[in-house]
Structure formats: C-alpha cells, structure tokens
Write an enzyme that holds these catalytic residues in place. Structure first.
Site, PDB file in Angstrom:
ATOM      1  N   ARG A  57       5.976  38.475 -24.164  1.00 38.16           N
ATOM      2  CA  ARG A  57       4.746  38.366 -23.484  1.00 38.16           C
ATOM      3  C   ARG A  57       3.616  37.941 -23.200  1.00 38.16           C
ATOM      4  NH1 ARG A  57       2.836  35.815 -29.001  1.00 38.16           N
ATOM      5  NH2 ARG A  57       0.400  36.179 -27.554  1.00 38.16           N
ATOM      6  N   CYS A  96      -1.209  32.724 -37.137  1.00 38.24           N
ATOM      7  CA  CYS A  96       0.328  33.008 -36.597  1.00 38.24           C
ATOM      8  C   CYS A  96       1.193  31.436 -37.491  1.00 38.24           C
ATOM      9  CB  CYS A  96      -0.204  33.993 -35.443  1.00 38.24           C
ATOM     10  SG  CYS A  96      -0.525  32.331 -34.626  1.00 38.24           S
ATOM     11  N   ARG A 153      -6.238  30.181 -37.472  1.00 44.95           N
ATOM     12  CA  ARG A 153      -6.020  30.780 -36.487  1.00 44.95           C
ATOM     13  C   ARG A 153      -7.642  31.728 -37.493  1.00 44.95           C
ATOM     14  NH1 ARG A 153      -2.341  32.416 -31.381  1.00 44.95           N
ATOM     15  NH2 ARG A 153      -4.134  31.896 -30.715  1.00 44.95           N
ATOM     16  N   LYS A 197      -2.849  35.982 -18.307  1.00 42.62           N
ATOM     17  CA  LYS A 197      -2.975  36.761 -19.434  1.00 42.62           C
ATOM     18  C   LYS A 197      -4.025  36.799 -20.046  1.00 42.62           C
ATOM     19  CE  LYS A 197      -0.501  35.581 -23.621  1.00 42.62           C
ATOM     20  NZ  LYS A 197      -1.293  35.649 -24.271  1.00 42.62           N
ATOM     21  N   ASN A 198      -4.025  35.434 -20.263  1.00 41.30           N
ATOM     22  CA  ASN A 198      -5.770  35.802 -21.274  1.00 41.30           C
ATOM     23  C   ASN A 198      -6.350  36.180 -20.647  1.00 41.30           C
ATOM     24  OD1 ASN A 198      -3.591  34.206 -22.558  1.00 41.30           O
ATOM     25  ND2 ASN A 198      -4.861  32.648 -22.853  1.00 41.30           N
ATOM     26  N   ASP A 241      -1.265  25.583 -24.404  1.00 42.62           N
ATOM     27  CA  ASP A 241      -0.415  26.269 -24.202  1.00 42.62           C
ATOM     28  C   ASP A 241       0.309  25.510 -22.724  1.00 42.62           C
ATOM     29  OD1 ASP A 241      -1.279  28.027 -25.669  1.00 42.62           O
ATOM     30  OD2 ASP A 241      -2.606  29.114 -24.129  1.00 42.62           O
TER      31      ASP A 241
END
Ligand code: UD1
Length: 424
Positions: free
Chosen positions: A403, A121, A126, A22-23, A311
């Site tokens: 997501r 968030c 952030r 994803k990233n 993560d």
C-alpha cells in the site's frame, strides 16, 4: 500467498531513489474532481493505494490517461469533464480510508456526494466528524444513513470561518479543496501544516485557486468559480525516506537517498543524529551513515508536523529495540498504534506498553521469527527488525506494505540486503 523473507545481518550500502509521496498523491489526485480541465500529475508512486484511488476516480467518470500502463508511466493525465457518478460505495471505501478525500471536491463541484463512512481501522477509531462539521459550515446539508454520508449543497458552498477542534490532515485536505470553489472567503484555523498539504495547495494554486497561509496554522481561501488546466509533480515521500534512514540505523552501512530533502525532515534528522546516524546533504540527496555499532536511546512523542510523525513511530520502535538503553515512545495521534510491539517482542525485543506509552529497553540481538504485518507502517517496522535480526524473518500479510512502499524488496536488495518475496 506471498510473504517477505529476510536473512538478517547484512549492512546496507547503495543508493535508493525515493518515490513520490503517497499521501500527497492521494490528495492531489482527488483535486482533479474540482475541474473539467485536464490535470497532469507526475511522480505518483506505484502503490496499491494510488492504483486503487485512480480506479475510484474512474468510477466517477474521470478519464485517467496512463492507468492501463500504471507501473511504467511517470505521468497521469486526469480529466473530470463529466462526473457521471456521485457515490463512493462501501466496498471501495473499506479498502482505503483515504477515499473520504473525494467528499469535499465532489460536493464543491457538483453539489452532491454520497460516500460510505470509512469506519475505524487497526490503528484507531479515526472518526471523520471534523470533515463533516466543517463542510456543514460551508453550507452543506449532511445526513448519515445506513453507513453512508449523504452531502448536498444544491446552491453551492459558501465561504465561512472554520476552527478545527483538533489538527487533522484529512479534514484540512477535504475542507481546503471544498473551499476553493465556495463563494466568498473561507478562513480555516488550526489546520495541519504537513508538507503534503502545502504540496496539494501548490497544485490547487497552479489550477487558479486563491490560497494564502499554506504551511501555517491558518489558511485563507478566496473562492473562484472555475479552475484551469495544470501539471504538477508530487513531492518526495518523506515517510519512505525516513524509513530507509532508519533501516541504516538498525542494519548499519551507508545509503544515499536520492530525492530526499533536508527541509522537510529537520526534526527527524535531529533525532537520527542523537541516536547515532550521521547525514550529509547534497543538492540531490541525503546520505546516511551509522556512526558506530552502538545506537543511543531516545524519547519521542508523535505530534502533527513539524513534530515527530506518527507514520515513523513503528520504524523508530524497531530501531530503539536495539539501542544501548531505554527509550520512551509516546503515541499521541492514534489510540491503537502499537500493533507492531507484540511482533517485535516475538523477535526478542523488550517492550512494555502502558496506554499510549511504549517503554523500549534495548537488547543486543533480535532473532528472526514468523511475524505478521498489521498495518502499513507496522509492517515495515518488521522489515527493519528483520534486516538486523539473526536468522530468517518471514513476514505475513505483506499487502499492507504494498500500500505504501514502492519496490521495497528491490530497493533493499540493491543495497545488499538478503530479502525476497516468497510464495507460500
Ligand atoms: C493522515 C495520513 C496518515 C497519517 C495521519 C497523521 C493520509 C492519506 N494519511 O491520516 O498517513 O498517519 O494523517 O499524520 O494523508 N480525527 C478526528 N476527527 C476527524 C479527523 C481526525 O477525531 O474528523 C483524529 C484522528 O482519529 C486522529 C487525529 O485526528 O486521532 C489525526 O488524524 P488525521 O490527521 O485526520 O489523519 P488522517 O488524515 O486520517
């Protein structure tokens, strides 16, 4: 509204195909803004984040072949021949913070960009100060007005020496992309060494960018005036792979992760071995097997790559909540990334939080409960806990999972888990 419902207690046996990262995808998709030539990207995972990012790019005038058939194609062809809009509005950016990654390439290519400030968030404040200060070093004029970042560089960007005060994945991505089209040489120090940045760098190099030092803490870029057509396959998602490996740790069994590569998981694999999960590396996969019923505790500190990834912290906490001892987890990247702890406690975990420390005392059993997902990785830690818990776990707000985890329910069902999406 949908929930994920899990009846726990079944070990996992089978194969899981690991999706593209994803990233990595988000950064690589943004790079199409740097050129008027076609960029073909293979292996983008089918997630709400990647779909949304493609829509964001379309809003700038990028033509995206494959978008209409998003779920079924392996290849997206992006063509930013003409950029018709330079503004990423609040209502789009608030859906996904990674929208900030369009700032560098838009500015470098067109000399202007307006992007809503992403704001904080659930896992932390952030800020994006490092992104902005670095782009200023490249010659951009930046002002913040009414919650928007307005960046201009009418005469283009110019290479410079930039020292990041802190390692940031996003700032590395933004500044790397911007410097590719800046005049002269840019030296960026204290950059993130995450493999996803190397993947972006390889894609940029195949477009004709001149980049040295990928995978080290100093990247040097010699600016070019034009880039060329290319195609690139996105690397595997090492966080998804780590999550399924931890699913075996907590639920038991043996699963083969197709597409996972040892090289990018070395630190994590050492941790897995120490808690009691064996692995075998093949040329196309890694096979994970739980050694015995019991799991050893482990102390970890989250750090930039190659350290333990933030993560995977929530998933490891779920696993450690069933170890045979006490583990200390130190979260060093984000200041509020323990939102999963209270939910795990509701399932019977014994966790004490002290600032950025979580002290996790292993228990013999977790019990199914109604729980709520608060962010992407927190939500999947609840799935892991649910796989091992006695009884039924229902997870609310699963849009967080969509997501970042393609087909998670199907992938776990194939391995024998009793997991379903239910309409409530
Ligand atoms: C990226 C990843 C995310 C991962 C994180 C850390 C993407 C899309 N997301 O997020 O999955 O958890 O890296 O590995 O790739 N910081 C500042 N100022 C800045 C930028 C960052 O203070 O200008 C701080 C952040 O608040 C955080 C730390 O630096 O405490 C690291 O953040 P960063 O690496 O930038 O994370 P993201 O790029 O947002």
């Amino acid at each position: 509204m949908e929930k994920i419902s899990i009846k726990g207690g079944k070990p996992l046996f089978g194969q899981v195909k690991i999706s593209g990262s994803k990233n990595s995808s988000l950064a690589i998709l943004a790079s199409c803004l740097l050129t008027d030539k076609k960029i073909s990207i293979y292996g983008v995972p089918k997630l709400t984040d990647t779909f949304f990012f493609l829509e964001l790019l379309s809003s700038f005038g990028v033509k995206v072949e494959g978008l209409k058939n998003f779920k079924n194609v392996d290849k997206f062809v992006l063509s930013a021949k003409k950029i018709t809009n330079f503004n990423a509005p609040y209502n789009l950016v608030k859906k996904m913070r990674a929208s900030i990654l369009v700032l560098g390439p838009l500015l470098a290519r067109t000399g202007k960009a307006t992007v809503s400030l992403p704001g904080g968030c659930s896992i932390g404040l952030r800020p994006v100060d490092i992104h902005l200060k670095s782009l200023e070093k490249l010659g951009a004029r930046i002002s913040i007005e009414k919650g928007y970042i307005n960046a201009v560089a009418p005469k283009g960007l110019r290479g410079n020496k930039i020292i990041f005060p802190k390692v940031s994945v996003g700032a590395t991505v933004n500044v790397l992309m911007a410097s590719v089209l800046a005049k002269g040489t840019t030296e960026i120090y204290n950059v993130a060494k995450e493999p996803e940045i190397e993947d972006l760098g390889l894609c940029l190099k195949s477009m004709g960018a001149k980049i040295d030092g990928l995978g080290t803490s100093k990247i040097t870029v010699d600016g070019v005036s034009k880039l060329k057509e290319t195609s690139h396959r996105v690397m595997f998602d090492r966080i998804e792979a780590g999550t399924y490996a931890l699913a075996v740790a907590i639920a038991g069994g043996e699963i083969e992760l197709i597409g996972a590569k040892k090289k990018l998981l070395t630190f994590f694999l050492n941790i897995l071995e120490s808690i009691g999960v064996e692995y075998i590396v093949t040329d196309k996969s890694i096979i994970f097997k739980k050694r015995s019923n019991s799991l050893n505790p482990v102390d970890i500190i989250t750090e930039p790559y190659p350290g333990f990834p933030t993560d995977l912290q929530a998933q490891l906490m779920a696993v450690m909540s069933m170890s045979n001892g006490t583990s200390v987890i130190t979260e060093n990247i984000f200041e509020n990334r323990f939102m999963h702890a209270p939910e795990l406690i509701r399932m019977g975990a014994k966790i004490k939080l002290k600032g950025n420390l979580a002290i996790v005392e292993g228990v013999k059993k977790l019990k199914g409960a109604e729980v709520m997902a608060t962010d992407l990785r927190a939500s999947v830690s609840l799935v892991l806990a649910g796989l091992a818990a006695e009884g039924t776990t229902n997870i609310d707000r699963i849009y967080h999972i969509d997501r970042g985890y393609q087909d998670i329910v199907k992938k776990l069902q194939i391995c024998g888990a009793n997991i379903n999406r239910i309409e409530v």
